[in-house]
Design a protein around this motif. Sequence first.
Motif, PDB file in Angstrom:
ATOM      1  N   GLU A 184       0.825  -1.206   0.000  1.00  0.00           N
ATOM      2  CA  GLU A 184       0.000   0.000   0.000  1.00  0.00           C
ATOM      3  C   GLU A 184       0.861   1.258   0.000  1.00  0.00           C
ATOM      4  N   TRP A 185       2.160   1.080   0.039  1.00  0.00           N
ATOM      5  CA  TRP A 185       3.091   2.202   0.125  1.00  0.00           C
ATOM      6  C   TRP A 185       4.075   2.106  -1.019  1.00  0.00           C
ATOM      7  N   PRO A 186       4.326   3.207  -1.746  1.00  0.00           N
ATOM      8  CA  PRO A 186       5.230   3.119  -2.893  1.00  0.00           C
ATOM      9  C   PRO A 186       6.664   2.794  -2.464  1.00  0.00           C
ATOM     10  N   PRO A 187       7.334   1.945  -3.219  1.00  0.00           N
ATOM     11  CA  PRO A 187       8.736   1.655  -2.898  1.00  0.00           C
ATOM     12  C   PRO A 187       9.603   2.889  -3.169  1.00  0.00           C
ATOM     13  N   GLN A 188      10.727   2.958  -2.503  1.00  0.00           N
ATOM     14  CA  GLN A 188      11.662   4.065  -2.707  1.00  0.00           C
ATOM     15  C   GLN A 188      10.940   5.407  -2.598  1.00  0.00           C
ATOM     16  N   SER A 189      10.263   5.646  -1.484  1.00  0.00           N
ATOM     17  CA  SER A 189       9.389   6.808  -1.368  1.00  0.00           C
ATOM     18  C   SER A 189       9.786   7.799  -0.266  1.00  0.00           C
ATOM     19  N   PRO A 190      11.053   8.232  -0.213  1.00  0.00           N
ATOM     20  CA  PRO A 190      11.411   9.194   0.834  1.00  0.00           C
ATOM     21  C   PRO A 190      10.664  10.518   0.704  1.00  0.00           C
ATOM     22  N   LYS A 227       0.345  16.375   2.763  1.00  0.00           N
ATOM     23  CA  LYS A 227      -0.684  16.235   1.731  1.00  0.00           C
ATOM     24  C   LYS A 227      -0.221  16.837   0.409  1.00  0.00           C
ATOM     25  N   LYS A 228       0.396  18.001   0.478  1.00  0.00           N
ATOM     26  CA  LYS A 228       0.905  18.641  -0.744  1.00  0.00           C
ATOM     27  C   LYS A 228       1.969  17.751  -1.394  1.00  0.00           C
ATOM     28  N   ARG A 229       2.841  17.185  -0.590  1.00  0.00           N
ATOM     29  CA  ARG A 229       3.903  16.325  -1.125  1.00  0.00           C
ATOM     30  C   ARG A 229       3.308  15.080  -1.783  1.00  0.00           C
ATOM     31  N   LEU A 230       2.312  14.480  -1.144  1.00  0.00           N
ATOM     32  CA  LEU A 230       1.674  13.292  -1.728  1.00  0.00           C
ATOM     33  C   LEU A 230       1.010  13.644  -3.060  1.00  0.00           C
ATOM     34  N   ARG A 231       0.370  14.794  -3.111  1.00  0.00           N
ATOM     35  CA  ARG A 231      -0.259  15.243  -4.359  1.00  0.00           C
ATOM     36  C   ARG A 231       0.793  15.408  -5.454  1.00  0.00           C
ATOM     37  N   LEU A 232       1.935  16.015  -5.121  1.00  0.00           N
ATOM     38  CA  LEU A 232       3.008  16.210  -6.093  1.00  0.00           C
ATOM     39  C   LEU A 232       3.580  14.873  -6.585  1.00  0.00           C
ATOM     40  N   VAL A 233       3.731  13.921  -5.674  1.00  0.00           N
ATOM     41  CA  VAL A 233       4.214  12.591  -6.070  1.00  0.00           C
ATOM     42  C   VAL A 233       3.235  11.950  -7.052  1.00  0.00           C
ATOM     43  N   CYS A 234       1.941  12.087  -6.780  1.00  0.00           N
ATOM     44  CA  CYS A 234       0.927  11.546  -7.702  1.00  0.00           C
ATOM     45  C   CYS A 234       1.015  12.238  -9.056  1.00  0.00           C
ATOM     46  N   GLN A 235       1.167  13.560  -9.058  1.00  0.00           N
ATOM     47  CA  GLN A 235       1.281  14.296 -10.312  1.00  0.00           C
ATOM     48  C   GLN A 235       2.538  13.905 -11.088  1.00  0.00           C
ATOM     49  N   ALA A 236       3.597  13.533 -10.349  1.00  0.00           N
ATOM     50  CA  ALA A 236       4.846  13.106 -10.982  1.00  0.00           C
ATOM     51  C   ALA A 236       4.819  11.608 -11.304  1.00  0.00           C
ATOM     52  N   ASP A 237       3.636  11.014 -11.219  1.00  0.00           N
ATOM     53  CA  ASP A 237       3.452   9.591 -11.510  1.00  0.00           C
ATOM     54  C   ASP A 237       4.384   8.716 -10.678  1.00  0.00           C
ATOM     55  N   GLY A 238       4.510   9.094  -9.397  1.00  0.00           N
ATOM     56  CA  GLY A 238       5.347   8.329  -8.474  1.00  0.00           C
ATOM     57  C   GLY A 238       6.809   8.695  -8.529  1.00  0.00           C
ATOM     58  N   GLY A 239       7.157   9.659  -9.378  1.00  0.00           N
ATOM     59  CA  GLY A 239       8.562  10.058  -9.517  1.00  0.00           C
ATOM     60  C   GLY A 239       9.024  10.963  -8.395  1.00  0.00           C
ATOM     61  N   HIS A 240      10.302  11.242  -8.411  1.00  0.00           N
ATOM     62  CA  HIS A 240      10.965  12.071  -7.401  1.00  0.00           C
ATOM     63  C   HIS A 240      10.489  13.511  -7.522  1.00  0.00           C
ATOM     64  N   ILE A 241      10.288  14.203  -6.387  1.00  0.00           N
ATOM     65  CA  ILE A 241       9.756  15.565  -6.427  1.00  0.00           C
ATOM     66  C   ILE A 241      10.673  16.590  -5.773  1.00  0.00           C
ATOM     67  N   GLU A 242      11.877  16.216  -5.429  1.00  0.00           N
ATOM     68  CA  GLU A 242      12.753  17.144  -4.714  1.00  0.00           C
ATOM     69  C   GLU A 242      12.930  18.449  -5.487  1.00  0.00           C
ATOM     70  N   HIS A 243      12.983  18.378  -6.795  1.00  0.00           N
ATOM     71  CA  HIS A 243      13.177  19.558  -7.635  1.00  0.00           C
ATOM     72  C   HIS A 243      11.952  20.473  -7.646  1.00  0.00           C
ATOM     73  N   LEU A 244      10.804  19.990  -7.158  1.00  0.00           N
ATOM     74  CA  LEU A 244       9.593  20.807  -7.144  1.00  0.00           C
ATOM     75  C   LEU A 244       9.574  21.588  -5.876  1.00  0.00           C
TER      76      LEU A 244
END
Length: 158
Positions: free
Chosen positions: A81-87, A141-158
């Motif tokens: 239920e939790w994405p792998p590699q999801s810091p 919540k904002k971070r989770l939304r960004l991860v979803c928008q990035a299709d599970g990708g890394h969001i540090e640059h956002l």
Amino acid sequence: MVSAGVSWNGKTDIHFIDTNNTKVNTDCYVKLLDEGLLPDCRRLYPSDDFIFQQDGAPSHTSRITQGHLEECTPVFIKKDEWPPQSPDCNPMDYAIWDLLKEDVYRGRAEKFTEQELKDAIVQSWERTTLGQIRSCLSSRKKRLRLVCQADGGHIEHL
């Protein structure tokens, strides 16, 4: 190795694992859960109304650990239920450990002995406030939304 947790109600104790004498396997992790993290959660949530989250380390996702958490927690986030590699989704990874590290090493030029480092970590953890923790959690919540928008990708640059 250091283990700890945060929640809206506060923080667990800091738990050190001596990796020189102990391999962090399922047995070691279940013992840490039973003797440290879960009692800490129950101290923070006496009504047992918490959701336990962990990362995807092999000792956390083992069949034995997952079964143990099923029996011993009111609710936990299961390994699938939790994405792998999801810091980017874990407050400890995206904020708390960095705050702690900054505080521990602030103004420090020389190397720590192991005991000095442990003492500095404990002192820094004690200085970590509920306000700091809640500030980090508020961005979740904002971070989770960004991860979803990035299709599970890394969001540090956002």
